[in-house]
Design a protein around this motif. Structure first.
Motif, PDB file in Angstrom:
ATOM      1  N   GLN A   1       3.978   1.497  -1.043  1.00 19.42           N
ATOM      2  CA  GLN A   1       4.657   1.597  -2.337  1.00 19.42           C
ATOM      3  C   GLN A   1       3.707   2.149  -3.402  1.00 19.42           C
ATOM      4  OE1 GLN A   1       6.158  -2.120  -3.749  1.00 19.42           O
ATOM      5  NE2 GLN A   1       7.417  -1.214  -5.372  1.00 19.42           N
ATOM      6  N   ALA A   2       2.447   1.693  -3.387  1.00 21.76           N
ATOM      7  CA  ALA A   2       1.472   2.189  -4.356  1.00 21.76           C
ATOM      8  C   ALA A   2       1.219   3.672  -4.160  1.00 21.76           C
ATOM      9  CB  ALA A   2       0.166   1.396  -4.210  1.00 21.76           C
ATOM     10  N   ALA A   3       1.161   4.115  -2.884  1.00 23.86           N
ATOM     11  CA  ALA A   3       0.926   5.538  -2.611  1.00 23.86           C
ATOM     12  C   ALA A   3       2.099   6.381  -3.102  1.00 23.86           C
ATOM     13  CB  ALA A   3       0.700   5.742  -1.113  1.00 23.86           C
TER      14      ALA A   3
ATOM     15  N   THR B   1       4.240   5.579  -5.480  1.00 22.06           N
ATOM     16  CA  THR B   1       4.225   5.555  -6.949  1.00 22.06           C
ATOM     17  C   THR B   1       3.193   6.528  -7.499  1.00 22.06           C
ATOM     18  OG1 THR B   1       4.879   3.227  -6.892  1.00 22.06           O
ATOM     19  CG2 THR B   1       3.953   4.060  -8.955  1.00 22.06           C
ATOM     20  N   LYS B   2       2.022   6.604  -6.854  1.00 18.70           N
ATOM     21  CA  LYS B   2       0.977   7.519  -7.296  1.00 18.70           C
ATOM     22  C   LYS B   2       1.419   8.970  -7.156  1.00 18.70           C
ATOM     23  CE  LYS B   2      -3.840   8.776  -6.406  1.00 18.70           C
ATOM     24  NZ  LYS B   2      -5.028   8.534  -5.544  1.00 18.70           N
ATOM     25  N   GLU B   3       2.073   9.292  -6.028  1.00 20.05           N
ATOM     26  CA  GLU B   3       2.544  10.668  -5.824  1.00 20.05           C
ATOM     27  C   GLU B   3       3.599  11.036  -6.849  1.00 20.05           C
ATOM     28  OE1 GLU B   3       3.866  10.915  -1.816  1.00 20.05           O
ATOM     29  OE2 GLU B   3       1.860  10.745  -0.947  1.00 20.05           O
TER      30      GLU B   3
ATOM     31  N   SER C   1       3.906   9.785  -9.822  1.00 22.53           N
ATOM     32  CA  SER C   1       3.235   9.929 -11.116  1.00 22.53           C
ATOM     33  C   SER C   1       2.563  11.287 -11.215  1.00 22.53           C
ATOM     34  CB  SER C   1       2.190   8.812 -11.296  1.00 22.53           C
ATOM     35  OG  SER C   1       2.808   7.550 -11.271  1.00 22.53           O
ATOM     36  N   GLU C   2       1.946  11.746 -10.127  1.00 20.62           N
ATOM     37  CA  GLU C   2       1.306  13.058 -10.134  1.00 20.62           C
ATOM     38  C   GLU C   2       2.318  14.179 -10.310  1.00 20.62           C
ATOM     39  OE1 GLU C   2      -0.827  13.082  -6.480  1.00 20.62           O
ATOM     40  OE2 GLU C   2      -2.524  11.888  -7.248  1.00 20.62           O
TER      41      GLU C   2
ATOM     42  N   THR D   1       0.835  -1.206   0.000  1.00 21.86           N
ATOM     43  CA  THR D   1       0.000   0.000   0.000  1.00 21.86           C
ATOM     44  C   THR D   1       0.869   1.255   0.000  1.00 21.86           C
ATOM     45  OG1 THR D   1      -1.691  -1.191   1.260  1.00 21.86           O
ATOM     46  CG2 THR D   1      -1.845   1.202   1.232  1.00 21.86           C
TER      47      THR D   1
END
Length: 292
Positions: free
Chosen positions: A275-277, A279-281, A283-284, A273
C-alpha cells in the motif's frame, strides 16, 4: 518492491514449514495412540509381577536375593531413558535435569557413577558431561523390545550383584496424560521388601501368602526378581515412548499455530508495504502531472 518480494519469500518459507509441522503433528498423533495402547497393555503384567515379588519378599525371609541386599561400594549406576529423536518439547531436558542433579549429588558424596543410556539424546548428554557410559542402546524404533534392553541393563544388574555398585537408579519420563508428562528418577536397586509391599498394597493386591516352590525357593526368587527388574525397565521405556509421541504432537501443534501467526503478521506487513509503494507511485504521478 524489493522489500515486498523479500516478504513474499518469507511467507512462502513459513507456509512450507507449517505444512511440515502439521504433517509431523498428524504422524505423532497416530503413533501416540499406538504407544499409549502398548504402555497400558504392559501395565497389568508389571503390576502382577510387582505383587508376586512383594509377596515372595515377605513369604520367604530366610533367603535374601542379592538385589535386596545393600553393599558399601563406592560407585552407583544410573539408567537414563531418553528419546532417539528431538522435536518433542522440553521432555528430554526435564529428565536430564534431574539426572544431572543426581550425578552432582553422588559426586559430592564421593561416589563415582556408571551409566547406561537408552536413546540417542541421553547418550549424547552423558558423553558431554563426561559420565562413564558402560553400555547403551539406541534406535529402538517405535516399539520397545525387551531383548534389546536386557543386554545393556544387565551390565549394571551384574555389577550390583557382584558388589561393584551400591545402588542403581532409573530416570525416565512417566506418562500422565496427553498434555502432561512427569520426569522421574527412582531407585531400581537395592529392592526394598517394604517398598514392594507398599506398592502392591497401593495397587490393591491381596495380603501376602506363602508359596510352594519348585524346584526350590532360591531358583524361583532369583528368576522372578530378575524378571521384576526387567519389567520395571521395559515399563519405563514404554512410558517414555508414549510421553515422547504426546510431547511431539503438542510441540508440533504449537509450532503449526505459531507459523500461522507469523504468516498473518507477515501478510499484514506485506500489505502495508504494498500500500505504501502504491501511494508513493500515485504521489509521484500526481506531482509529475502538476509540474507539467
Amino acid at each position: 518492491m524489493a522489500a515486498g518480494k523479500e516478504i513474499r519469500g518469507k511467507i512462502k518459507s513459513v507456509e512450507n514449514t507449517k505444512k511440515i509441522t502439521k504433517a509431523m503433528e498428524m504422524v505423532a498423533a497416530s503413533k501416540m495412540r499406538k504407544a499409549q495402547e502398548r504402555m497400558r497393555a504392559a501395565r497389568p503384567y508389571s503390576e502382577k509381577i510387582r505383587n508376586i515379588a512383594a509377596n515372595l519378599g515377605q513369604a520367604n525371609p530366610e533367603y535374601v536375593h542379592p538385589f535386596m541386599r545393600s553393599n558399601n561400594a563406592k560407585a552407583s549406576g544410573v539408567i537414563v531413558v531418553s528419546t532417539d529423536k528431538g522435536l518433542c518439547g522440553g521432555m528430554n531436558t526435564n529428565v536430564l535435569r534431574i539426572v544431572t542433579a543426581k550425578l552432582r549429588e553422588l559426586q559430592a558424596a564421593g561416589t563415582s557413577t556408571q551409566a547406561v543410556a537408552i536413546g540417542n539424546k541421553g547418550l549424547g548428554f552423558l558423553n558431554r558431561v563426561g559420565a562413564k557410559v558402560v553400555a547403551h542402546v539406541t534406535q529402538l524404533g517405535d516399539t520397545p523390545h525387551l531383548d534389546k534392553l536386557i543386554g545393556p541393563v544387565k551390565v549394571l544388574l551384574d555389577a550390583y550383584a557382584k558388589g561393584e555398585v551400591n545402588a542403581v537408579y532409573l530416570g525416565y519420563t512417566r506418562f500422565i496424560n496427553t498434555m502432561k508428562q512427569e520426569p522421574v528418577l527412582e531407585q531400581l536397586l537395592p529392592l526394598s521388601a517394604a517398598k514392594m509391599q507398599a506398592e502392591a498394597k497401593a495397587s490393591g493386591a491381596q495380603p501376602a501368602w506363602d508359596y510352594i516352590y519348585e524346584p526350590d525357593a532360591q531358583v524361583v526368587i532369583d528368576d522372578l526378581l530378575l524378571r521384576y527388574v526387567e519389567a520395571l525397565v521395559y515399563q519405563a521405556v514404554a512410558e517414555n515412548m508414549a510421553s515422547e509421541q504426546s510431547a511431539r504432537m503438542v510441540a508440533m501443534k504449537s509450532a503449526t499455530d505459531n507459523a500461522g501467526s507469523v504468516i498473518a503478521e507477515l501478510k499484514l506487513v506485506y500489505n502495508k508495504t504494498r500500500q505504501a509503494a502504491i501511494t508513493k507511485e500515485l504521489s509521484e504521478i500526481v506531482a509529475g502531472a502538476a509540474a507539467v
